[in-house]
Design a protein around this motif. Structure first.
Motif, short mmCIF file in Angstrom:
data_model
loop_
_atom_site.label_atom_id
_atom_site.label_comp_id
_atom_site.label_asym_id
_atom_site.label_seq_id
_atom_site.Cartn_x
_atom_site.Cartn_y
_atom_site.Cartn_z
N ASP A 265 4.48 -8.00 -4.06
CA ASP A 265 3.37 -8.58 -4.80
C ASP A 265 2.21 -7.58 -4.85
OD1 ASP A 265 0.84 -10.30 -5.18
OD2 ASP A 265 2.44 -11.77 -5.46
N LEU A 266 1.53 -7.51 -5.99
CA LEU A 266 0.45 -6.55 -6.15
C LEU A 266 -0.80 -6.90 -5.33
CD1 LEU A 266 0.64 -5.71 -9.96
CD2 LEU A 266 1.49 -4.39 -8.03
N ARG A 267 -0.84 -8.07 -4.73
CA ARG A 267 -1.97 -8.41 -3.88
C ARG A 267 -1.89 -7.69 -2.53
NH1 ARG A 267 -1.41 -14.83 -4.43
NH2 ARG A 267 0.74 -14.19 -4.90
N ILE A 268 -0.76 -7.10 -2.22
CA ILE A 268 -0.59 -6.40 -0.95
C ILE A 268 -0.83 -4.91 -1.16
CG2 ILE A 268 0.96 -5.94 0.97
CD1 ILE A 268 2.57 -8.40 0.12
N ALA A 269 -1.68 -4.33 -0.34
CA ALA A 269 -1.94 -2.88 -0.36
C ALA A 269 -1.30 -2.26 0.86
CB ALA A 269 -3.44 -2.61 -0.37
N TYR A 270 -0.43 -1.28 0.63
CA TYR A 270 0.25 -0.58 1.71
C TYR A 270 -0.41 0.78 1.94
CZ TYR A 270 3.99 -4.04 1.27
OH TYR A 270 4.70 -5.22 1.24
N ILE B 286 -3.79 -7.75 2.75
CA ILE B 286 -3.87 -8.71 1.65
C ILE B 286 -5.21 -9.42 1.72
CG2 ILE B 286 -2.62 -10.45 3.03
CD1 ILE B 286 -1.60 -11.59 0.34
N THR B 287 -5.87 -9.49 0.58
CA THR B 287 -7.09 -10.29 0.44
C THR B 287 -6.72 -11.55 -0.33
OG1 THR B 287 -8.53 -8.36 0.52
CG2 THR B 287 -9.42 -10.35 -0.49
N PHE B 288 -7.12 -12.71 0.21
CA PHE B 288 -6.64 -13.97 -0.36
C PHE B 288 -7.75 -15.01 -0.34
CE2 PHE B 288 -6.07 -14.10 4.19
CZ PHE B 288 -6.35 -15.41 4.57
N HIS C 134 -10.67 -14.06 2.26
CA HIS C 134 -10.40 -13.48 3.57
C HIS C 134 -9.47 -12.29 3.40
CE1 HIS C 134 -12.16 -17.00 5.54
NE2 HIS C 134 -11.53 -17.73 4.63
N THR C 135 -9.47 -11.43 4.40
CA THR C 135 -8.62 -10.24 4.38
C THR C 135 -7.85 -10.14 5.68
OG1 THR C 135 -10.14 -9.06 2.93
CG2 THR C 135 -8.57 -7.74 4.18
N LEU C 136 -6.53 -10.01 5.54
CA LEU C 136 -5.65 -9.86 6.69
C LEU C 136 -4.97 -8.50 6.61
CD1 LEU C 136 -4.14 -11.11 9.18
CD2 LEU C 136 -2.37 -11.82 7.55
N THR C 137 -4.96 -7.75 7.72
CA THR C 137 -4.25 -6.48 7.82
C THR C 137 -3.27 -6.56 8.99
OG1 THR C 137 -6.07 -5.20 6.90
CG2 THR C 137 -4.45 -4.00 8.21
#
Length: 862
Positions: free
Chosen positions: A749-754, A785-787, A841-844
């Motif tokens: 998914d494009l919402r996830i940044a690696y 991911i920012t959600f 929110h942002t989770l890493t």
């Protein structure tokens, strides 16, 4: 810039339609059990009754469908008489809050266990039932099949042989099918018989006609119908559809002759409560104008009359239709063709040694044309006669100049050109179809869901559940197309200005959405071209679940087609295939540079002005080879654009931006390529690819191939660690549909940044979410991911080769979690947080130790 889509369904707020026979209605109401002719909310009518009432209306008309299942034993048909009146539209839409389903299936009940050891259940179905497909609680069941690449088989003159004699004991042998994945093709053939040989083994005799088409004499007409490669059915990838193979959960076997359906339930399935749907209908909706499909007939057609000193040449390697032509060098010689219809087109060769031709229709001279050109071009429509009164006519061509006159073929237009138009389908689900032709005839593949007719050996396509033939302004918006044994939607036969918008197409045996034809390359008449169609803001996933060569979106020959902001993924072959013809439209000089035979097969096409913009295409090439996320083929007659696309996750290797043989006049720029491992971000492999511009792209690899001709090329900006610059991040943020995002977030998914060193892996069959993961072996590699919501769960795999995972939420470190376990576990929620303040929110998550760190996805909590 997003392409603006105007959808008729959104414009019809309150249609006012005044009918005849005393009826006055703003909206016609239908229900699955509707009856009578009032078509009111209190007394809804049947679907076909409402259609017939629409024919009496004069203004905008809305047919409102209540929820429930509309079980169709044949297609719901609409013709020109069902079109919107001038300046008005007809809308078939779901009633507010309702979910109507057009279904081509029969529900099966009454299962009993008949084999306790293998957990096989059986239910009665009508004798003679035919279907290649079954769906249980909305999930596709698999026809019984062997293990992949069963050992011990070798090829014979009539099929295959093996030392294993047990195959000879199989029942219903003519229903058994051998399947072969070979390069970009999947080929299927039924068996004629299985016999025990003198050595005690089994001889599998393939149906002779299918064996000829798929092995001994594979169709190979060359340009413009196929390229030089000819994979054949020369091995067995698996064997399918034998009762003796039953035993795997989720597999079924249909013994239609005996009237029994067999199924092995998956864990947790209760067949006393399950919704078991057996598709028996091929097509659900047919929207057809006139005429139907137009295809050229060869010059040797029996209705052709040649008067004078004509010669005939077969086997010419110059691109002639059927490889042959009739020709004369004598002025006054004539060609005549008597037909029934409203028009005719004549295909010929144009060249410097051709000349003038007088054209007569029904005995009267109507025009003089010339076939003289400086360059040899095959299959040119030198004569187009249209607009005749429907009936019998005779066309006559008389040679009046030049050295030669050639006749290569004719296309008869059998009826008036009368598109069906201004119809919208909105909020409707189309589900449960099957296509039984391969059961008897096999599957004779060419490429990308385009096949060879087993009898005529002409190009055909996998049929679609929803078919539009010669439509104008036909719109599908907010629809769901799912659980099909066919393709999804087909905008066929020169359909124009039509739209598939904000819809979901998922779990199809064939293509997701098809646009245009592959055999109308020669067309010169604007009214007879595919043009102006849009496929936008759709989610198209899990296509080709039965026929693995199928693609998410297929576009044949077309003008001004827009593929915009779609999410296309989880495909066994390419995500998008656009164009046709290979090097047909490339010059003979360029064909010679490619090493193709000379003199060459060279013609023209009307294709051009197409736009492939802002799509997210991912997790492709799950089964076959030699494709990519977006694949172009053949020449463009005018510049087309390829921009703003995000392409990634090639499972079996691919070419991310794949301008294949003959691709020309593409302006390819400002795309992002990521997570493709060792694949090429760009492949221009041969000189017939020409006059393309490649610039301003962003990739995480520097691997590319540029052997094209007159290519304006700028190497990509390589970003190996996921720290995309603002321009690239803007492309990522804008790609895909502008629709609400699902709460279950897959790893691609494009919402996830690696960030860091990452790879992707698909078709693992370990129970991953959507059957794939991203993984890293680099300590410190992270996924962010920012959600929006109040909570989130992180899904990963746990195993003995995995370790501790760091967690940061809104910039604050959380306790690390551990993915190290003795046994493999899929889709494990190793971190969950709930009760957050509603908002952003942002989770890493990041790798601390262990050999591998896997990201399978996230689950958002409202």
């Amino acid at each position: 810039m997003r392409f603006a889509i105007v959808v008729a369904a959104h414009l019809v707020a309150a249609a006012t339609a005044t009918g005849v026979a005393g009826y006055t209605s703003d909206v016609l109401h239908v229900s699955p059990d509707g009856r009578g002719s009032l078509c009111t909310a209190q007394a809804p009518c049947a679907l076909t009754t409402a259609r017939d009432r629409v024919r009496q209306e004069q203004g905008d008309v809305v047919v409102e469908l209540s929820g429930g299942t509309y079980r169709l034993t044949s297609a719901f048909t609409l013709g020109p008489q069902d079109s919107g009146r001038p300046g008005h539209s007809v809308v078939y839409r779901a009633a507010a809050g309702q979910h109507p389903v057009f279904s081509g299936a029969t529900r099966v009940t009454g299962f009993t266990k008949v084999d306790a050891a293998k957990n096989i259940y059986r239910a009665k179905v009508p004798k003679g039932s035919e279907s290649r497909d079954l769906f249980v609680d909305g999930t596709r069941a698999q026809r019984t099949r062997s293990a992949v690449n069963p050992p011990g088989f070798s090829t014979t003159a009539t099929g295959f042989t093996t030392a294993d004699g047990s195959y000879a004991d199989w029942t219903n042998q003519s229903q058994v099918e051998v399947v072969n994945d070979n390069a970009w093709k999947q080929m299927r053939c039924p068996l004629a018989s299985i016999t025990r040989n003198a050595s005690g083994g089994s001889d599998l005799m393939v149906d002779p006609g299918c064996w000829n088409n798929n092995h001994s004499n594979v169709p190979n007409p060359g340009f413009p119908f196929n390229g030089a490669g000819l994979p054949t059915l020369n091995g067995i990838s698996w064997i399918e559809n034998a009762y003796q193979l039953l035993g795997t959960p989720g597999q079924f076997y249909l013994d239609g002759a005996a009237g029994y359906l067999y199924y092995v339930p998956r864990p947790g399935q209760n067949l006393a409560k399950a919704d078991v749907e057996l598709p028996t209908t091929q097509e659900l909706v047919d929207v057809s104008g006139t005429p139907g499909h137009l295809a050229p007939l060869n010059d040797s057609d029996w209705r052709a009359t040649y008067t004078g000193s004509w010669g005939y040449q077969n086997g010419r390697p110059l691109g002639d239709l059927g490889g042959d032509v009739h020709y004369t060098s004598t002025d006054g010689d004539s060609f005549s063709y008597t037909f029934t219809g409203t028009g005719i087109q004549v295909l010929s060769e144009t060249n410097s040694d051709e000349g003038t031709i007088d054209v007569y229709v029904d005995g009267a001279k109507t025009q003089t044309v010339t076939a003289a050109t400086s360059e040899r071009l095959a299959q040119q429509a030198i004569v187009s006669v249209t607009g005749l009164a429907k009936g019998q006519h005779t066309l006559k061509l008389v040679k009046t100049g030049g050295q030669y006159m050639l006749v290569d073929g004719v296309t008869v237009i059998p009826d008036v050109v009368n598109p069906v138009h201004d119809i919208t389908f909105s909020g409707i689900t189309f589900a449960y179809t099957t296509w039984n032709a391969p059961t008897a005839e096999g599957y004779v593949d060419n490429q990308a869901g385009v096949l060879w007719d087993p009898t005529t050996r002409s190009p055909i396509r996998i049929p679609a559940a929803v078919q539009v033939h010669r439509g104008q302004r036909i719109t599908f918006s907010d629809d769901t197309i799912r659980n099909l044994g066919t393709s999804g939607i087909d905008l066929a036969d020169q359909t124009q200005d039509s739209t598939v918008y904000r819809s979901t197409v998922t779990d199809t045996s064939g293509i997701g959405v098809a646009v245009g034809e592959v055999d109308d390359y020669y067309q010169t008449q604007t009214a007879l071209m595919t043009s102006g169609n849009t496929v936008s803001d759709n989610t198209i996933q899990f296509v080709g679940q039965e026929f693995a060569d199928a693609v998410g979106v297929l576009v044949g020959h077309s003008r001004n087609t827009t593929l915009s902001h779609n999410d296309i993924g989880y495909t066994p072959y390419s995500g998008v295939s656009i164009g046709w013809g290979w090097g047909w439209a490339s010059s003979c000089d360029l064909q010679a540079k490619q090493g193709l035979p000379q003199p060459c097969a060279h013609g023209s096409t009307y294709t051009g002005g197409n736009h492939v913009v802002g799509n997210h295409v991912h997790s492709v090439m799950g089964e076959l080879n030699d494709g990519g996320p977006i694949y172009t083929l053949g020449g463009q007659a005018s510049q087309s654009e390829f921009t703003g696309n995000v392409l990634g996750e090639c499972i079996n290797g691919c070419n991310a931006i794949y301008h294949d043989e003959g691709s020309s006049l593409w302006y390819t720029h400002d795309n992002v390529v990521k997570s493709i491992g060792g694949s090429l971000w760009l492949n221009l492999w041969t000189p017939t690819i020409h006059d393309d511009t490649i610039q301003n792209d962003f990739t995480d690899t520097d691997h590319y191939n540029n052997n094209g001709t007159d290519i304006t090329f700028q190497p990509s900006t390589v970003v190996p660690d996921g720290n995309w610059p603002p321009a690239a991040q803007a492309i990522i943020d804008a790609a895909g549909p502008d629709t609400p995002k699902p709460a279950l977030v897959d790893d691609d998914d494009l919402r996830i940044a690696y960030h860091g060193s990452w790879s992707s892996s698909g078709s693992r069959n370990y129970g991953d979410l959507d059957n794939g993961v991203h993984y890293s072996q680099q300590d410190g590699a992270s996924a962010t991911i920012t959600f929006q919501g109040t909570g989130i769960s992180f899904l990963t795999e746990t195993n003995s080769d995995e370790g501790k995972i760091g967690v940061t939420l809104d910039g604050t470190a959380e306790p690390a979690v551990d993915a190290n376990t003795a046994q493999r576990g899929a889709q494990q929620k190793v971190f969950t947080v709930k009760g957050l303040p509603s908002g952003s929110h942002t989770l890493t998550v990041s790798k601390i130790d262990g050999t591998y760190f896997l990201v399978d996805g996230f689950e958002l909590i409202g």
